[in-house]
Write an enzyme that holds these catalytic residues in place. Structure first.
Site, PDB file in Angstrom:
ATOM      1  CB  VAL A  13      -0.966   0.024   1.203  1.00  0.00           C
ATOM      2  CG1 VAL A  13      -1.777   1.328   1.206  1.00  0.00           C
ATOM      3  CG2 VAL A  13      -1.913  -1.167   1.176  1.00  0.00           C
ATOM      4  CB  THR A 119      -2.909   1.188   9.889  1.00  0.00           C
ATOM      5  OG1 THR A 119      -1.710   1.724   9.332  1.00  0.00           O
ATOM      6  CG2 THR A 119      -2.580  -0.093  10.631  1.00  0.00           C
ATOM      7  NE  ARG A 151     -12.185  -3.063  -1.994  1.00  0.00           N
ATOM      8  CZ  ARG A 151     -11.485  -3.264  -0.890  1.00  0.00           C
ATOM      9  NH1 ARG A 151     -12.052  -3.131   0.297  1.00  0.00           N
ATOM     10  NH2 ARG A 151     -10.207  -3.622  -0.953  1.00  0.00           N
ATOM     11  CG  HIS A 175     -12.542   0.197   6.109  1.00  0.00           C
ATOM     12  ND1 HIS A 175     -13.139   0.096   4.880  1.00  0.00           N
ATOM     13  CD2 HIS A 175     -11.308  -0.341   5.969  1.00  0.00           C
ATOM     14  CE1 HIS A 175     -12.288  -0.475   4.029  1.00  0.00           C
ATOM     15  NE2 HIS A 175     -11.177  -0.759   4.678  1.00  0.00           N
TER      16      HIS A 175
END
Length: 312
Positions: A13, A119, A151, A175
């Site tokens: 990432v 994170t 998404r 999330h």
């Protein structure tokens, strides 16, 4: 004087964040990681792509935080990734230590920076960074909603065979498995999705969105997603660096909005040069609010664990 962005964590990432920032010529980049040689090697590799790709910024790798001094934005990606069968919450205590330590170093060298957290478990890690940094809420932001919305839009576009650019959508909440795609506000070229798809297909797309991270973990087996997460974090950074005032769903510390106080929850935010410049409070229907309450409760549970086990 060029802007400066530090990326903490030179894994998949982090390295992709550095590459995208360099490619867009948004800022000079410092890539920091505890593993000796990795940030230096990846930083040099990205720098050497510049003559081919046509970007002209400095990319530096480091194992210490001194080179990060006076960063405008710090993107924290460091932490253990999910493995198959793991929830984001399993990562809680392991990644708490990493985020706490990184935040302390960042604050020491860049006291005026804006922090973007990537994170996991995202909402709880934002809370840790905010508690440690003592920064105001506009300067500690979580990357979640941009990724979850991307998404959701991808799956709708695939289902209907249309351009992702025509799809406007909003995903609220934590999330994780409790995120709340707001179907009522989802449109395709301005047409409500409810006029284009039957309810059972919409429900399936919503569920696939919730499982979006796990689906990729299942395929990769030894890691988690990184192309889309890095793209999402860099979209947020770009809006701040260029003062674009984009309205993006981000994890923000709520101070009474939506009925929550002191919790990080994914909500629409205007991102400009001061970080979060406005939190938008969407009028939710009863069922949507119930889902958001459930999502917020899941975040609160993690924070209670941190308060007990980590003594925060």
């Amino acid at each position: 004087m060029r802007k400066k962005v530090t990326v903490v964590g030179a894994g998949n990432v982090g390295a992709n964040c550095a590459l995208r920032i360099a490619g867009k010529e948004l800022a000079d980049v410092v890539l920091v990681d505890v593993v000796e040689g990795v940030p230096q090697g990846k930083g040099l590799d990205i720098l050497e792509s510049g003559p081919v790709e046509g970007y002209d910024v400095m990319v530096t790798g480091a194992n210490s935080y001194e080179p990060t001094a006076d960063s405008d934005i710090v993107i924290i990606t460091a932490g253990f990734p999910r493995k198959p069968g793991m929830s984001r919450d399993d990562l809680l205590l392991a990644n708490y230590e990493i985020v706490k330590s990184a935040t302390e170093q960042v604050v020491k060298y860049s006291p005026n920076a804006i922090l973007i957290l990537v994170t996991n478990p995202l909402d709880a890690m934002c809370w840790v960074a905010q508690q440690v940094s003592k920064f105001s809420r506009n300067r500690v932001i979580g990357m979640a909603g941009v990724l979850d919305t991307a998404r959701y839009r991808t799956f709708i576009a695939m289902e209907l065979g249309v351009s992702v650019e025509n799809i406007t959508a909003l995903v609220l909440g934590g999330h994780g498995d409790t995120m709340v795609p707001i179907v009522r506000l989802t449109t395709v070229g301005g047409i409500p999705i409810t006029e284009l798809l039957p309810q059972e297909r919409i429900d399936a797309l919503v569920q696939r969105t919730r499982d979006g991270g796990a689906e990729i973990v299942k395929y990769l087996k030894t890691g988690s997603a990184y192309y889309a997460p890095s793209a999402a974090a860099v979209e947020m950074a770009e809006s701040i660096l260029k003062d674009k005032k984009k309205v993006l769903p981000c994890a923000a510390l709520l101070e009474g909005e939506y009925g929550y106080d002191g919790l990080y929850v994914g909500v629409p935010c205007k991102l400009g040069s001061n970080g979060i410049e406005k939190v938008y409070e969407v009028k939710l229907e009863e069922a949507e609010k119930a889902q958001l309450d459930k999502s917020a409760a899941a975040v609160k549970e993690l924070i209670e664990v941190l308060k007990q086990k980590a003594g925060m």
